[in-house]
Design a protein around this motif. Structure first.
Motif, PDB file in Angstrom:
ATOM      1  N   GLY A 298      -2.819 -10.838   3.912  1.00 40.94           N
ATOM      2  CA  GLY A 298      -4.013 -10.043   4.186  1.00 40.94           C
ATOM      3  C   GLY A 298      -5.110 -10.794   4.901  1.00 40.94           C
TER       4      GLY A 298
ATOM      5  N   LEU B 106      -7.598  -8.689  -6.497  1.00 41.62           N
ATOM      6  CA  LEU B 106      -8.088  -8.101  -5.254  1.00 41.62           C
ATOM      7  C   LEU B 106      -9.559  -8.411  -5.070  1.00 41.62           C
ATOM      8  CD1 LEU B 106      -6.321  -4.650  -5.568  1.00 41.62           C
ATOM      9  CD2 LEU B 106      -5.683  -6.506  -4.039  1.00 41.62           C
TER      10      LEU B 106
ATOM     11  N   ALA C 190     -12.626  -4.167  -2.280  1.00 43.10           N
ATOM     12  CA  ALA C 190     -11.464  -3.277  -2.253  1.00 43.10           C
ATOM     13  C   ALA C 190     -11.667  -2.038  -3.119  1.00 43.10           C
ATOM     14  CB  ALA C 190     -10.214  -4.022  -2.702  1.00 43.10           C
TER      15      ALA C 190
ATOM     16  N   GLU D 100       0.815  -1.216   0.000  1.00 45.46           N
ATOM     17  CA  GLU D 100       0.000   0.000   0.000  1.00 45.46           C
ATOM     18  C   GLU D 100       0.846   1.264   0.000  1.00 45.46           C
ATOM     19  OE1 GLU D 100       0.563  -1.302   4.272  1.00 45.46           O
ATOM     20  OE2 GLU D 100       0.096  -2.241   2.348  1.00 45.46           O
TER      21      GLU D 100
ATOM     22  N   LYS E  90      -1.857 -10.769  -0.915  1.00 45.16           N
ATOM     23  CA  LYS E  90      -3.073 -11.473  -0.522  1.00 45.16           C
ATOM     24  C   LYS E  90      -2.804 -12.486   0.590  1.00 45.16           C
ATOM     25  CE  LYS E  90      -4.333 -12.957  -4.582  1.00 45.16           C
ATOM     26  NZ  LYS E  90      -5.175 -13.634  -5.593  1.00 45.16           N
TER      27      LYS E  90
ATOM     28  N   SER F  62      -5.803  -3.675   7.748  1.00 52.76           N
ATOM     29  CA  SER F  62      -5.746  -4.573   6.601  1.00 52.76           C
ATOM     30  C   SER F  62      -6.762  -4.157   5.544  1.00 52.76           C
ATOM     31  CB  SER F  62      -5.991  -6.006   7.069  1.00 52.76           C
ATOM     32  OG  SER F  62      -6.016  -6.890   5.976  1.00 52.76           O
ATOM     33  N   HIS F  63      -7.962  -3.801   5.974  1.00 52.82           N
ATOM     34  CA  HIS F  63      -8.987  -3.353   5.026  1.00 52.82           C
ATOM     35  C   HIS F  63      -8.556  -2.071   4.332  1.00 52.82           C
ATOM     36  CE1 HIS F  63     -13.044  -2.872   3.404  1.00 52.82           C
ATOM     37  NE2 HIS F  63     -12.958  -1.595   3.748  1.00 52.82           N
TER      38      HIS F  63
ATOM     39  N   LYS G 296      -6.012  -2.712   1.623  1.00 52.80           N
ATOM     40  CA  LYS G 296      -6.594  -3.273   0.393  1.00 52.80           C
ATOM     41  C   LYS G 296      -7.220  -2.176  -0.464  1.00 52.80           C
ATOM     42  CE  LYS G 296      -7.537  -8.023   1.863  1.00 52.80           C
ATOM     43  NZ  LYS G 296      -6.834  -8.003   3.143  1.00 52.80           N
TER      44      LYS G 296
END
Length: 640
Positions: free
Chosen positions: A372, A448, A452, A335, A369, A412-413, A416
């Motif tokens: 995550g 993803l 997301a 990110e 991923k 984490s969200h 994404k």
């Protein structure tokens, strides 16, 4: 920088016809050949301090008044030998961090030990090295650098190890307690004497990473050993370790950009006369060493730095293990990256190959991923049974862990969401590549989860860019093999529920999209207006005109959607915003004509009827009339 002077006599060495001699009333009786240079010297002062010369002279027969001794395996240069010879004559010599290693190796070779004479050169060099050189920061760095000219001798004499240990101990010590005789980053102190105190000129170093620029001057082997010692100390934060690696990479690795590899941009301090494959091998070794030193903690190094290393690894043809290690590290903090960071050049670039290395980016997304996995959103029931009772310390710990778990899940969200935006813009860049396979484009887009993306504007922009190259293939042969079914497969990655108004305007008039996308655009725009209590008149003028041309009253809102209405998953597409092109009222008709061949096998008719049944009344009337007119009417262009 500290120094030590030995001897009191003036220098009487001179050169005559490529031979070095010493002025004396006594004629020379010893000839020594060192590194191609001949010295005319005297036995008495040299043999009295050099045990090796004593043994060599005893091996020769007394056949001539002068003896010639060949020192073929002398470890140091002629300067170091001459320094030892001057010490034997009592001539003044100056020792410092720059020449102490060479002098120490030469003295060891000549066996100038205490067994031969008390206060011999080896003893004096060791005293100076331990009491002065190792006490200064810059002196320790300079001495360690000079060991690379005599690696084996320096290791055997313990010079390299002692310098590294001293440097590591100073790094692990508070900087205010470190004697900085000189520094790369303007931390300069005044030299007083070998055992005198040093006065600080520019104040105490306050930066915790003050040492990074200095040790970046070391060669890669010495740098690796020093960094291993610093990391094993356990006192330096991982982010400072990462900063030190970044400084070293900037100094010794070439400049890597998305446009290529510039070997000339390497540090000017790398003065070795290496060319071609030697330079590449050297850079590859530096890269692999840096990768092995990257801390395991997340955030120790930036994603941008890791991706620059990955670009260099790709171009320098580094082992796959190094590439995979970097890909894993990038995946942990993807990110933080930018699109420019992800544009990794493909090497070697082939005529039919992609411009950028898409495979390594797909590997990074896979790693992203894998890490995550979201933690549970609620504590186990067994831990909540006595929550209403008096809270014990263990219960408080459970609650704290639960809160930390929620924060981790939220982070984490959030990551994404950021990566989804990054991937969509990345697709726009690689979508301009005429050699990019459709399967890879779709694989990256689908890497993803659906949640997301808040909207599909940027994803639609990427698809539109890709399709524009398809329709320009007659001039530049871009994506010439992409057929109609593949275009529909490409558009399935869109979710039309996440349209924006600007996306609707553009997609409804985009001649590059398949028919079903346009149908979905109109359907969901009408559904959104119905559920929101809006009016069809709130739509853009070109959409209102399209409705009016088919006898649909745009002043009355459509009826609301049935709660049981469900759109098949295969038809859930979306388009996103670009600048609205000029209104083309014939776009939908052209798409109906284009898609007419689907009616031959019944599949197209069935899908249309399903979508039509789900439409509100007024959009259903509009589209049914369009389809009936398409089947019943034939334009001149169709006849031809």
């Amino acid at each position: 920088m500290k120094f030590m002077k030995l001897g009191s006599r003036p220098d009487t060495f001179y050169t005559s016809e490529a031979v070095r001699s010493v002025s004396s009333e006594v004629s020379s009786d010893l000839i020594i050949q060192v590194k191609g240079r001949r010295y005319l010297l005297h036995k008495f002062p040299l043999l009295s301090k050099c045990l090796r010369l004593q043994r060599l002279c005893s091996e020769y027969a007394e056949t001539s008044p002068q003896q010639i001794i060949q020192l073929h395996d002398f470890p140091s240069g002629v300067e170091a030998f001459e320094l030892c010879a001057k010490f034997c004559y009592g001539i003044t010599i100056t020792l410092s961090a720059n020449n102490i290693v060479a002098a120490r190796c030469a003295a060891e070779y000549l066996q100038m030990t205490e067994d031969v004479e008390k206060g011999n050169l080896i003893y004096k060099l060791e005293v100076f090295f331990n009491s002065c050189i190792l006490h200064g920061w810059r002196d320790s760095i300079a001495t360690l650098q000079s060991t690379k000219a005599f690696p084996l001798w320096s290791e055997d004499l313990g010079i390299t190890g002692r310098c590294i240990d001293t440097i590591v101990s100073k790094v692990l010590t508070h900087p205010s307690k470190v004697s900085l005789s000189h520094s790369y980053s303007r931390r300069v102190r005044d030299d007083v004497s070998c055992n005198g105190a040093e006065s600080l000129r520019h104040g105490k170093p306050g930066n915790k990473g003050w040492w990074a620029e200095d040790i970046a001057e070391l060669g890669i082997d010495l740098f690796w050993r020093t960094m291993i010692g610093i990391k094993s100390g356990g006192r330096i934060p991982s982010n400072l370790i990462g900063d030190a690696l970044k400084i070293y990479a900037a100094k010794w690795l070439p400049n890597i950009s998305k446009n290529g590899y510039n070997k000339q941009a390497a540090s000017t301090s790398d003065s070795d006369s290496d060319t071609g494959n030697d330079v590449t091998s050297k850079h590859r070794l530096i890269l692999e060493t840096i990768v092995s030193l990257v801390p395991a903690e997340k955030g120790a190094t930036s994603s941008s730095f890791l991706l620059k290393l990955l670009k260099a690894a790709n171009i320098l043809n580094a082992p796959s293990s190094s590439k995979m290690e970097l890909a894993k590290r990038v995946g942990l903090q993807l990110e933080e990256a930018t699109v420019g960071d992800l544009l990794i050049p493909s090497v070697p670039y082939e005529a039919k190959g992609t411009r950028y290395d898409v495979d390594i980016v797909m590997t990074i997304l896979e790693q992203f991923k894998l890490q995550g996995q979201s933690p549970p959103t609620s504590p186990p029931r067994s831990k909540l049974g006595n929550y209403q009772r008096r809270r014990s310390r263990s219960a408080e710990n459970i609650d704290f862990e639960f809160q930390e778990s929620r924060r981790s899940s939220s982070a984490s969200h959030s990551s994404k969401l950021k990566v989804a935006k990054l991937v969509d813009v990345y697709l726009q860049e690689i979508g301009r590549d005429v050699n990019l396979p459709l399967a890879k484009f779709i694989a990256i887009a689908e890497s993803l989860p659906e949640f997301a993306r808040h909207d599909h504007d940027e994803l639609y922009r990427a698809i539109d860019i890709y399709l524009k190259l398809l329709y320009a293939w007659t001039s530049n042969q871009a994506h010439p093999d992409l057929n109609k079914s593949e275009r529909k497969r490409l558009c399935r990655i869109l979710n039309c529920k996440k349209l924006t108004m600007e996306a609707c305007i553009h997609a409804a008039q985009n001649e590059l999209l398949p028919l079903r996308v346009v149908v979905q655009v109109l359907f969901f725009e009408q559904a959104r207006a119905a559920m929101g209590g809006g009016k069809v008149t709130d739509l853009p003028s070109n959409i209102r005109a399209l409705l009016a041309s088919h006898n649909i009253d745009p002043t009355r809102p459509p009826p609301p959607l049935s709660a049981s209405s469900i759109i098949p998953a295969e038809d859930q597409w979306s388009v996103s915003g670009l600048k609205s092109p000029k209104s083309k009222m014939s776009t939908l008709r052209m798409k109906l004509e284009e898609d007419d061949d689907l009616d031959d096998n019944g599949i197209g008719r069935s899908s249309r009827l399903k979508a039509l049944c789900l439409l509100p009344t007024r959009p259903k009337r509009m589209l049914s009339k369009l389809w009936s007119s398409n089947r019943s009417s034939t334009t001149p262009s169709e006849k031809n």
